[in-house]
Each structure stands twice: as C-alpha cells, then as structure tokens.
Design a protein around this motif. Sequence first.
Motif, PDB file in Angstrom:
ATOM      1  N   LYS A 101       0.844  -1.194   0.000  1.00 34.91           N
ATOM      2  CA  LYS A 101       0.000   0.000   0.000  1.00 34.91           C
ATOM      3  C   LYS A 101       0.880   1.245   0.000  1.00 34.91           C
ATOM      4  CE  LYS A 101      -4.058   2.014   2.286  1.00 34.91           C
ATOM      5  NZ  LYS A 101      -4.911   1.934   1.075  1.00 34.91           N
ATOM      6  N   MET A 102       0.507   2.171  -0.846  1.00 32.40           N
ATOM      7  CA  MET A 102       1.221   3.447  -0.908  1.00 32.40           C
ATOM      8  C   MET A 102       0.505   4.417   0.031  1.00 32.40           C
ATOM      9  SD  MET A 102       3.542   2.502  -2.968  1.00 32.40           S
ATOM     10  CE  MET A 102       4.429   4.012  -3.381  1.00 32.40           C
ATOM     11  N   LEU A 103       0.919   4.397   1.287  1.00 32.59           N
ATOM     12  CA  LEU A 103       0.329   5.291   2.271  1.00 32.59           C
ATOM     13  C   LEU A 103       0.766   6.734   2.035  1.00 32.59           C
ATOM     14  CD1 LEU A 103       0.842   3.191   5.525  1.00 32.59           C
ATOM     15  CD2 LEU A 103      -1.288   3.478   4.270  1.00 32.59           C
ATOM     16  N   LYS A 104       0.013   7.663   2.584  1.00 32.29           N
ATOM     17  CA  LYS A 104       0.407   9.066   2.573  1.00 32.29           C
ATOM     18  C   LYS A 104       1.271   9.327   3.804  1.00 32.29           C
ATOM     19  CE  LYS A 104      -3.857  10.532   2.626  1.00 32.29           C
ATOM     20  NZ  LYS A 104      -4.576   9.248   2.505  1.00 32.29           N
ATOM     21  N   PRO A 105       2.230  10.244   3.711  1.00 31.36           N
ATOM     22  CA  PRO A 105       3.046  10.543   4.893  1.00 31.36           C
ATOM     23  C   PRO A 105       2.208  10.900   6.113  1.00 31.36           C
ATOM     24  CG  PRO A 105       4.022  11.540   2.954  1.00 31.36           C
ATOM     25  CD  PRO A 105       2.702  10.989   2.518  1.00 31.36           C
ATOM     26  N   SER A 106       1.052  11.529   5.889  1.00 33.70           N
ATOM     27  CA  SER A 106       0.189  11.919   7.007  1.00 33.70           C
ATOM     28  C   SER A 106      -0.424  10.716   7.715  1.00 33.70           C
ATOM     29  CB  SER A 106      -0.925  12.851   6.518  1.00 33.70           C
ATOM     30  OG  SER A 106      -1.701  12.215   5.519  1.00 33.70           O
ATOM     31  N   ASP A 107      -0.428   9.534   7.052  1.00 34.00           N
ATOM     32  CA  ASP A 107      -0.932   8.329   7.705  1.00 34.00           C
ATOM     33  C   ASP A 107      -0.035   7.918   8.864  1.00 34.00           C
ATOM     34  OD1 ASP A 107      -3.180   7.937   6.029  1.00 34.00           O
ATOM     35  OD2 ASP A 107      -1.897   7.053   4.487  1.00 34.00           O
ATOM     36  N   THR A 135      13.755  -1.278   6.424  1.00 32.47           N
ATOM     37  CA  THR A 135      13.363   0.060   5.978  1.00 32.47           C
ATOM     38  C   THR A 135      14.380   0.648   5.000  1.00 32.47           C
ATOM     39  OG1 THR A 135      14.501   1.207   7.800  1.00 32.47           O
ATOM     40  CG2 THR A 135      12.238   0.480   8.193  1.00 32.47           C
ATOM     41  N   TYR A 136      13.945   1.707   4.311  1.00 34.31           N
ATOM     42  CA  TYR A 136      14.814   2.407   3.359  1.00 34.31           C
ATOM     43  C   TYR A 136      14.328   3.848   3.248  1.00 34.31           C
ATOM     44  CZ  TYR A 136      17.983   2.718  -0.669  1.00 34.31           C
ATOM     45  OH  TYR A 136      19.024   3.044  -1.514  1.00 34.31           O
ATOM     46  N   PRO A 137      15.229   4.802   2.993  1.00 32.23           N
ATOM     47  CA  PRO A 137      14.783   6.187   2.792  1.00 32.23           C
ATOM     48  C   PRO A 137      13.730   6.280   1.689  1.00 32.23           C
ATOM     49  CG  PRO A 137      17.172   6.101   3.011  1.00 32.23           C
ATOM     50  CD  PRO A 137      16.707   4.684   2.926  1.00 32.23           C
ATOM     51  N   THR A 138      12.855   7.264   1.789  1.00 34.88           N
ATOM     52  CA  THR A 138      11.804   7.408   0.791  1.00 34.88           C
ATOM     53  C   THR A 138      11.602   8.878   0.432  1.00 34.88           C
ATOM     54  OG1 THR A 138       9.590   6.656   0.183  1.00 34.88           O
ATOM     55  CG2 THR A 138       9.851   7.549   2.405  1.00 34.88           C
ATOM     56  N   HIS A 139      10.681   9.121  -0.477  1.00 33.18           N
ATOM     57  CA  HIS A 139      10.384  10.458  -0.984  1.00 33.18           C
ATOM     58  C   HIS A 139       9.540  11.237   0.031  1.00 33.18           C
ATOM     59  CE1 HIS A 139       8.560  13.483  -3.694  1.00 33.18           C
ATOM     60  NE2 HIS A 139       9.582  13.246  -4.510  1.00 33.18           N
ATOM     61  N   ILE A 140       9.642  12.563   0.019  1.00 33.98           N
ATOM     62  CA  ILE A 140       8.890  13.399   0.957  1.00 33.98           C
ATOM     63  C   ILE A 140       7.377  13.208   0.810  1.00 33.98           C
ATOM     64  CG2 ILE A 140      10.657  15.178   1.252  1.00 33.98           C
ATOM     65  CD1 ILE A 140       9.122  16.860  -0.839  1.00 33.98           C
ATOM     66  N   ALA A 141       6.930  12.750  -0.375  1.00 37.05           N
ATOM     67  CA  ALA A 141       5.490  12.606  -0.615  1.00 37.05           C
ATOM     68  C   ALA A 141       4.984  11.180  -0.421  1.00 37.05           C
ATOM     69  CB  ALA A 141       5.149  13.078  -2.030  1.00 37.05           C
ATOM     70  N   GLY A 142       5.851  10.267   0.002  1.00 42.06           N
ATOM     71  CA  GLY A 142       5.437   8.871   0.038  1.00 42.06           C
ATOM     72  C   GLY A 142       5.704   8.152   1.347  1.00 42.06           C
ATOM     73  N   LEU A 143       4.958   7.069   1.543  1.00 40.78           N
ATOM     74  CA  LEU A 143       5.171   6.153   2.668  1.00 40.78           C
ATOM     75  C   LEU A 143       4.743   4.746   2.221  1.00 40.78           C
ATOM     76  CD1 LEU A 143       5.909   5.554   5.606  1.00 40.78           C
ATOM     77  CD2 LEU A 143       3.631   6.336   6.286  1.00 40.78           C
ATOM     78  N   PRO A 144       5.555   4.122   1.332  1.00 42.20           N
ATOM     79  CA  PRO A 144       5.197   2.777   0.869  1.00 42.20           C
ATOM     80  C   PRO A 144       5.377   1.739   1.991  1.00 42.20           C
ATOM     81  CG  PRO A 144       6.880   3.823  -0.535  1.00 42.20           C
ATOM     82  CD  PRO A 144       6.790   4.604   0.724  1.00 42.20           C
ATOM     83  N   VAL A 145       4.422   0.824   2.091  1.00 42.36           N
ATOM     84  CA  VAL A 145       4.512  -0.261   3.064  1.00 42.36           C
ATOM     85  C   VAL A 145       4.106  -1.561   2.378  1.00 42.36           C
ATOM     86  CG1 VAL A 145       3.780  -1.151   5.311  1.00 42.36           C
ATOM     87  CG2 VAL A 145       3.871   1.317   4.927  1.00 42.36           C
TER      88      VAL A 145
END
Length: 280
Positions: free
Chosen positions: A156-162, A254-264
């Motif tokens: 799931k491609m969560l939003k950072p706000s999640d 874990t791995y660094p990600t983009h400011i707009a993303g939170l993939p899980v």
Amino acid sequence: MKEIKVAEITKTIRKLCIDANYYLSGDIRNKLTKSREKETWDIAKGVLDKILINADIARNEKMPMCQDTGMTCVFIEIGQEVHVVGGSLEDAINKGVAAGYEDGFLRKSVVKDPIDRVNTKDNTPAIIYYDIVQGDKFKITVAPKGFGSENMSQIKMLKPSDGLKGVKEFILKVVKEAGPNPCPPIVVGVGIGGTFDKAANLAKRAAVRPTEEVSSKPFYANLEKELKEEINKLGIGPQGFGGKTTALAVNIETYPTHIAGLPVAVNINCHAARHATKEL
C-alpha cells in the motif's frame, strides 16, 4: 581476485534447494517449540506438535515438508573482488534450481507465462536478487516461496500523514485478511520506504531474515515486538484453529523514501519459512 566457477555455484544451488525443502531451519524449530510451551489451548498445542512431527518426518525420510515446494527465490551477495568464471551466473543459478527440483523430487510449480499457464517442467526461472558488497564474499540464500502465503501479501502506498498509526493498521489488516490461509504460525516480513518496488523487495528480504535477529534500529526492534504481540492477540492461531501463536516473528526492513510517500509492503511466510544459506 577470488574466482568462483559456475559449476560450483550450480552444485551449491542444487543442494540448497533440497535442504531448504527437507530440513526445517533451527531458528524456526526453536520458535515453534517455545510457542508450543506457551500455548494453553489444547488444539493449538496439538497443531504445533503435528507441525514439528511433520518436520521430523521430512528430515528423517528426506522428503519435502510441504507439497508446495515453492517458486525459488535466490539471494546472491557477491563481493566486488569476486570473479565468476566458466559461464553465465544466471544460467548457473537456474541450472542448480532445475537439478535440485529434479533430484530432490520436488514439485515443479512454475509456469512459463502468467496467462497461458504452461509449466516449465523444471521450476525455473528462479527469482534472483543480487547485492554487490565489499570484499570477496559470495553468499547464496535459497528461499522456496509457497504461494499459499505469497498470495496473502499486500502493498500500500500510504500518505506521509498516515504516519506510524497507518503503518500499524495496514500490517494488522493484512494479517487479519490472511487468516488461516498462509498456514500460520507465520513470519511477517515488512518493508517500509523506498519506492513501490523497493518496499516489496524489502518485505521479501525481511520475510527470510532469521527470526532470532531483531532490527538493528531500536525503534523498529520495538515496533517488531509490539506488532508481534498485537498479531498474536488476534487469536487466529496455528493453522487457524485459535490460540496464542499466530506469528512466530515480525521482521521489518526500511529504506529512505520520498517526501510525498510512505510505501509499506507485507510479505508473509508460512510456518516453515523455508530458507538455506551457504557462503562459497
């Protein structure tokens, strides 16, 4: 520079395919045994006993632990100072898989095309992951992945706000929806960060990480413990018959990600969590 012949790689892969399917790894056996000791539900105890008996029969009679002997995932750590000689590395890996599945009387489950569904008849091609590392190490891990558990995996491609709350909720949701289908007690591999494909790769690697190893990052080590406790409160239990043991381990990478993303991503392993490793 260290030289490794492809013939040696093929020979090693062949043996690892057989070993992973015949012999339950020590860390998984320890987890199952300890879980059995903590169970208070008689049916759950009985199921765990049968799982261990099944593993003993497989080891003693030299036969697969499960009829689904999986699609072969092969992880290769190859040092920068290693030179593979005598042919193609990828061909050597696939020849080893074909030989292992033939000689070990392992079910051949791979189809050439996902729509046409024609069996390749030798369980190839393998799913191969390469990591280039320093030095002259050449490490091979073979992890046959059955699809009763693989089919329960999700991303799931969560939003950072999640945030952390969203991550926890998604992981628990995946396990709840999987229920008894992945043959619990399960190993839950979680990948957080990177891109869509990187998160899935992290989850796959987490699923085959030894269950006695915790995350090297204290925050995630605590999260692994917390999630395991929450999953075991679900009461799914061994083979779905109820009890305290739904998960043997939760492993997070874990791995660094983009400011707009939170993939899980969540990749689930069955109770056997088959894998075998050798360094050449």
